[in-house]
Scaffold this motif. Structure first.
Motif, short mmCIF file in Angstrom:
data_model
loop_
_atom_site.label_atom_id
_atom_site.label_comp_id
_atom_site.label_asym_id
_atom_site.label_seq_id
_atom_site.Cartn_x
_atom_site.Cartn_y
_atom_site.Cartn_z
N PHE A 55 34.60 42.39 51.93
CA PHE A 55 34.93 43.61 51.22
C PHE A 55 34.89 44.82 52.15
CE2 PHE A 55 34.01 47.07 48.07
CZ PHE A 55 35.24 46.98 47.41
N PHE A 56 33.98 44.81 53.13
CA PHE A 56 33.92 45.91 54.10
C PHE A 56 35.25 46.02 54.84
CE2 PHE A 56 33.29 47.29 58.49
CZ PHE A 56 32.70 48.53 58.31
N ALA A 57 35.76 44.89 55.34
CA ALA A 57 37.02 44.92 56.10
C ALA A 57 38.19 45.29 55.21
CB ALA A 57 37.26 43.57 56.76
N TYR A 58 38.21 44.82 53.98
CA TYR A 58 39.28 45.17 53.05
C TYR A 58 39.32 46.68 52.83
CZ TYR A 58 41.65 45.76 48.53
OH TYR A 58 42.47 46.18 47.51
N ALA A 59 38.16 47.27 52.60
CA ALA A 59 38.11 48.71 52.31
C ALA A 59 38.24 49.56 53.56
CB ALA A 59 36.81 49.03 51.59
N ASN A 60 37.79 49.04 54.71
CA ASN A 60 37.64 49.89 55.89
C ASN A 60 38.29 49.33 57.16
OD1 ASN A 60 35.87 51.68 54.44
ND2 ASN A 60 34.27 50.14 54.67
N THR A 661 26.88 44.57 49.36
CA THR A 661 25.96 44.45 48.22
C THR A 661 26.70 44.35 46.89
OG1 THR A 661 23.85 45.30 47.38
CG2 THR A 661 25.62 46.88 47.64
N VAL A 662 28.00 44.71 46.90
CA VAL A 662 28.80 44.63 45.68
C VAL A 662 28.83 43.22 45.11
CG1 VAL A 662 30.26 46.60 46.30
CG2 VAL A 662 30.91 44.30 47.04
N ARG A 663 28.61 42.21 45.94
CA ARG A 663 28.69 40.82 45.47
C ARG A 663 27.62 40.48 44.44
NH1 ARG A 663 26.22 37.04 50.22
NH2 ARG A 663 27.68 35.59 49.25
N ASN A 664 26.62 41.37 44.29
CA ASN A 664 25.58 41.14 43.30
C ASN A 664 25.89 41.78 41.95
OD1 ASN A 664 23.41 39.70 44.88
ND2 ASN A 664 23.69 41.50 46.18
N LEU A 665 26.98 42.53 41.86
CA LEU A 665 27.34 43.20 40.60
C LEU A 665 28.46 42.44 39.91
CD1 LEU A 665 25.83 45.49 42.23
CD2 LEU A 665 27.26 47.10 40.94
N ASP A 666 28.23 42.08 38.67
CA ASP A 666 29.22 41.29 37.92
C ASP A 666 30.57 41.99 37.85
OD1 ASP A 666 27.30 39.35 37.47
OD2 ASP A 666 26.73 40.14 35.50
N ALA A 667 30.57 43.32 37.69
CA ALA A 667 31.82 44.06 37.49
C ALA A 667 32.73 44.00 38.71
CB ALA A 667 31.51 45.52 37.15
N TRP A 668 32.19 43.73 39.88
CA TRP A 668 33.01 43.67 41.09
C TRP A 668 33.97 42.48 41.07
CZ3 TRP A 668 32.41 40.15 45.42
CH2 TRP A 668 33.21 40.46 46.53
N TYR A 669 33.56 41.40 40.44
CA TYR A 669 34.34 40.16 40.48
C TYR A 669 35.69 40.30 39.78
CZ TYR A 669 30.43 37.90 42.75
OH TYR A 669 29.47 37.54 43.66
N PRO A 670 35.76 40.73 38.52
CA PRO A 670 37.08 40.89 37.91
C PRO A 670 37.88 42.05 38.51
CG PRO A 670 35.37 41.65 36.41
CD PRO A 670 34.67 40.96 37.54
N ALA A 671 37.18 43.05 39.04
CA ALA A 671 37.89 44.20 39.60
C ALA A 671 38.78 43.78 40.76
CB ALA A 671 36.89 45.26 40.06
N PHE A 672 38.33 42.80 41.55
CA PHE A 672 39.10 42.38 42.73
C PHE A 672 39.46 40.90 42.68
CE2 PHE A 672 36.89 46.23 44.02
CZ PHE A 672 37.91 46.94 44.63
N ASP A 673 39.38 40.32 41.50
CA ASP A 673 39.79 38.93 41.29
C ASP A 673 39.09 37.99 42.30
OD1 ASP A 673 41.12 36.89 40.00
OD2 ASP A 673 42.87 37.00 41.32
N LEU A 680 32.29 35.85 49.92
CA LEU A 680 31.28 36.68 49.28
C LEU A 680 30.96 36.23 47.85
CD1 LEU A 680 32.24 40.29 50.45
CD2 LEU A 680 30.44 38.80 51.34
N TYR A 681 31.67 35.24 47.36
CA TYR A 681 31.46 34.82 45.98
C TYR A 681 30.04 34.28 45.79
CZ TYR A 681 31.83 32.43 41.52
OH TYR A 681 31.62 32.01 40.22
N LEU A 682 29.39 34.75 44.74
CA LEU A 682 28.10 34.22 44.31
C LEU A 682 28.24 33.77 42.86
CD1 LEU A 682 25.62 36.93 45.70
CD2 LEU A 682 25.83 34.57 46.51
N ALA A 683 27.75 32.59 42.57
CA ALA A 683 27.71 32.15 41.17
C ALA A 683 26.87 33.13 40.37
CB ALA A 683 27.12 30.74 41.08
N PRO A 684 27.18 33.31 39.10
CA PRO A 684 26.46 34.31 38.30
C PRO A 684 24.95 34.22 38.40
CG PRO A 684 28.35 33.52 37.08
CD PRO A 684 28.28 32.69 38.33
N ASP A 685 24.41 33.00 38.46
CA ASP A 685 22.95 32.87 38.51
C ASP A 685 22.39 33.14 39.90
OD1 ASP A 685 24.07 30.58 39.60
OD2 ASP A 685 22.42 29.30 38.94
#
Length: 691
Positions: A55-60, A661-673, A680-685
């Protein structure tokens, strides 16, 4: 920030946060943002990168590819961008004061200090002469009792952290005065380890690259001794390094230093003689102006004991050589060019990989800020911090504090008893925006227009005396530990308060014309971060009065610590280099603050929408803009040596991993598919939820 755990520039500020139940609308913004069309630099992205992979490289990534680290910097990031802006503004102020023929009071002190530093011809002509009284005092020492008394005269407050020309805790001990952890209504003197010319004990005891650094450091010591015409410089450099290695072996590690329970050691005057023999403590404290002080908080007792033993066991000649080198090194930026260049050659080029020394005006601005920062800051905010920015930031703070209160109530795993104490602590949180209520009084500080080194020495002594004068007086909850023109934001668990200086309330962190989603992701994430510091792995140990007190139910604390352990494992798995991983335990408090602070800012931003969907701007949804605002905070590039040093010593993870750190927030996942299988994918648990 300091490496001292309670001195990471966390502090109490003004303006209560109690009763913030609702969500306030933002004032209308100006017409045009600084970056892009909505406050984010789209051109700096690398859209070829999959957000879920990096995500860092995508944004920056575009910014990283096109940005060159300036030759006088060891790293370059968003903080540097704003620091350079503040430096330029500050330069205009100090040069104006220096040119004034009728300046008086603090304005005259600012001008005289800068003039003295910039007067290179006179400094060159005087050479090492301004340092001669200090070197003569060291040479005149004849016994260990005199050594102890002399060492007491070198004790300084805050380990010279506000002094931009001193790199590390190179005085044998440091002292700062702050609220007592056991008795929050009283101030206490905290005594801390010091004595090293390099950043950390690891530089003295580890092998590999650190062994090479010790060789370079020894050569540096020999160089500055020779410049001062000290005989047998090469031989003395070896003995000095050996003594510093012994000091380093006595030092607590970074992890030990960050353990509050291990630091809360109240020693009486009698305890020092019994627990730390070797140094004549009565003579030491008397010459430090602390003869009447009966108790101290000893933060690293093993180090105090070990260093004191070395005062007794190492030869007087070795100590005199060591003190000579430390005095020269400390003073080098204020001496003639040979000394200043040698200082940069090691601390800038060798230690951090910086190719070029900063131009003298930048060094002068930094020195003025270190000595007279609040006097400069008063002028700075009058010129560069409009009331509208303060008003808008105040609203954001109130909304984010309210959102954190709702997060506390929503915690399914926390018992009502612990929730009640957490809410009580949130209600006592105090916040200040921009600048202090009252600026510091510099009337007792003597500044001379032709004495660069003396101005530095007297500044350090002035700051020390200002601190020890707080002993025996009520705690001042309105004091600031940063300057309005510094790009930073702070919290101190002892005083349960937050500070956001004027200089950080600028784009890209904060732009009144930017989209709310970006502002809440950027400065909102920073605000949330600082709020959470009152509840992180260290802040959570302090109650609503700032007392070190376990207010947790045992099962709740176990759950909280388990989440922290998961975050430690997550960050320790990141590699800055193939041979160097991040230290998740060292950075735990900052990582907790990032995860929970960003989540809180997200909640606050969503609340401002009042249930309505955020608009799509330039093809980006509101959620995407929020997370991109956070990632833009941490645009950064490092020289290799600088990054290695930061990984070893900094309590913050480097920028790319803070963005992740965005990988720990649920809302980040649908925002960027973001999908399973992406890096960076983490299972919900597995997503760490701390608050």
């Amino acid at each position: 920030m300091s490496q001292m755990i309670l001195n990471r520039r966390f502090l109490l500020l003004s303006g209560g946060a109690a009763g913030l139940a609702g969500c306030l609308p933002s004032p209308p913004p100006p017409a045009r943002p600084v970056f892009g069309t909505f406050g984010f630099d789209i051109a700096g992205m690398d859209k070829a990168v999959v957000p879920g992979d990096d995500f860092f490289a995508y944004a920056n990534g575009g910014w990283v590819k096109t940005t060159e680290i300036p030759a006088d910097r060891s790293a370059y990031n968003t903080f540097t961008l704003l620091t350079e802006k503040a430096e330029g503004r500050t330069r205009a102020i100090v040069e104006e004061m220096a040119a004034k023929t009728n300046a008086a009071g603090d304005q005259k002190k600012i001008g005289d200090f800068y003039t003295a530093f910039m007067e290179e011809a006179g400094i060159e002509q005087r050479g090492v002469t301004p340092l001669k009284p200090e070197l003569d005092a060291i040479a005149a020492l004849t016994d260990k009792a005199g050594l102890s008394r002399y060492l007491g005269t070198t004790l300084r407050a805050d380990v010279d952290l506000l002094n931009a020309t001193n790199y590390y805790t190179e005085r044998l001990f440091g002292l700062w005065v702050s609220q007592d952890m056991n008795t929050p209504t009283s101030n206490a003197p905290y005594l801390v380890q010091g004595g090293l010319g390099m950043p950390d004990r690891a530089f003295y005891v580890d092998g590999g690259a650190m062994a090479e650094m010790r060789t370079a450091y020894k050569a540096h010591i020999a160089k500055i001794l020779a410049l001062a015409a000290v005989a047998d410089a090469d031989v003395l450099a070896g003995r000095i390094l050996a003594l510093e290695v012994a000091i380093a072996r006595a030092h607590a590690t970074q992890e030990e230093t960050n353990d509050v329970a291990k630091g809360n050691n109240h020693w009486s005057r009698a305890d020092f003689a019994a627990k730390a023999p070797g140094l004549d403590w009565a003579g030491y404290f008397d010459s430090a102006g602390l003869g009447a002080q009966q108790t101290f908080v000893v933060w690293q007792p093993k180090a105090i004991t070990g260093i004191s033993a070395l005062v007794g066991s190492a030869s007087l000649d070795d100590w005199k050589a060591y003190l000579t080198a430390r005095a020269i090194d400390r003073s080098s930026p204020f001496l003639s060019k040979g000394f200043a260049d040698a200082n940069f050659a090691f601390y800038g080029a060798q230690l951090n990989g910086t190719p070029e020394q900063q131009p003298r005006w930048k060094r002068g601005v930094n020195a003025v800020n270190a000595a007279l920062g609040e006097a400069v800051g008063k002028i700075y905010v009058e010129r560069h911090f409009p009331a509208s920015s303060k008003a808008r930031a105040d609203v954001m703070v109130k909304n984010i504090v309210a959102a954190f209160g709702k997060r506390i109530e929503a915690l399914a795993w926390m018992t009502p008893q612990t929730k009640a104490r957490a809410q009580a602590k949130l209600k006592t949180l105090t916040v200040a925006i921009g600048y202090p209520k009252a600026f510091r009084d510099y009337s007792a500080y003597d500044v001379r227009r032709d004495d660069a080194l003396g101005n530095f020495q007297r500044s350090s002594l002035f700051e020390y005396r200002r601190n020890i004068a707080k002993l025996g007086k009520p705690v001042n909850h309105d004091a600031w530990y940063l300057l309005p023109q510094q790009v930073n934001a702070l919290n101190v668990p002892l005083e349960n308060g937050l500070q956001f200086p004027a200089a950080i309330l600028e784009a890209p962190f904060f732009d009144p014309a930017a989209d709310d989603a970006v502002n809440y992701g950027a400065i909102g994430g920073v605000i949330g971060h600082e709020i959470v510091h009152s509840f992180d792995s260290m802040g959570a140990l302090f109650d609503e009065a700032g007392k070190l007190d376990n207010w947790w139910q045992p099962a709740d604390l176990a759950q909280f610590n388990a989440a922290g352990d998961a975050l430690v494992a997550q960050y320790s798995a990141y590699k800055a280099f193939p041979d160097l991983s991040l230290n998740g335990r060292l950075t735990l408090g900052e990582n907790i603050a990032d995860v929970a602070g960003l989540a809180t800012a997200y909640d606050a931003w969503k609340a401002t929408l009042g249930g309505k969907p955020a608009p799509v701007l330039d093809g980006f949804t509101g959620d995407q803009r929020f997370f991109l605002g956070w990632a833009q905070n941490y645009r950064s590039k490092y020289r290799e040596k600088s990054l290695r040093n930061r990984v070893l010593t900094d309590v913050h993870a480097p920028g790319p991993w803070r963005a992740a750190t965005v990988r720990n927030l649920d809302a980040w996942y649908p925002a960027f598919d973001v999908k399973p299988g992406q890096a960076l994918y983490l299972a919900p648990d597995k997503r760490v939820k701390v608050w």
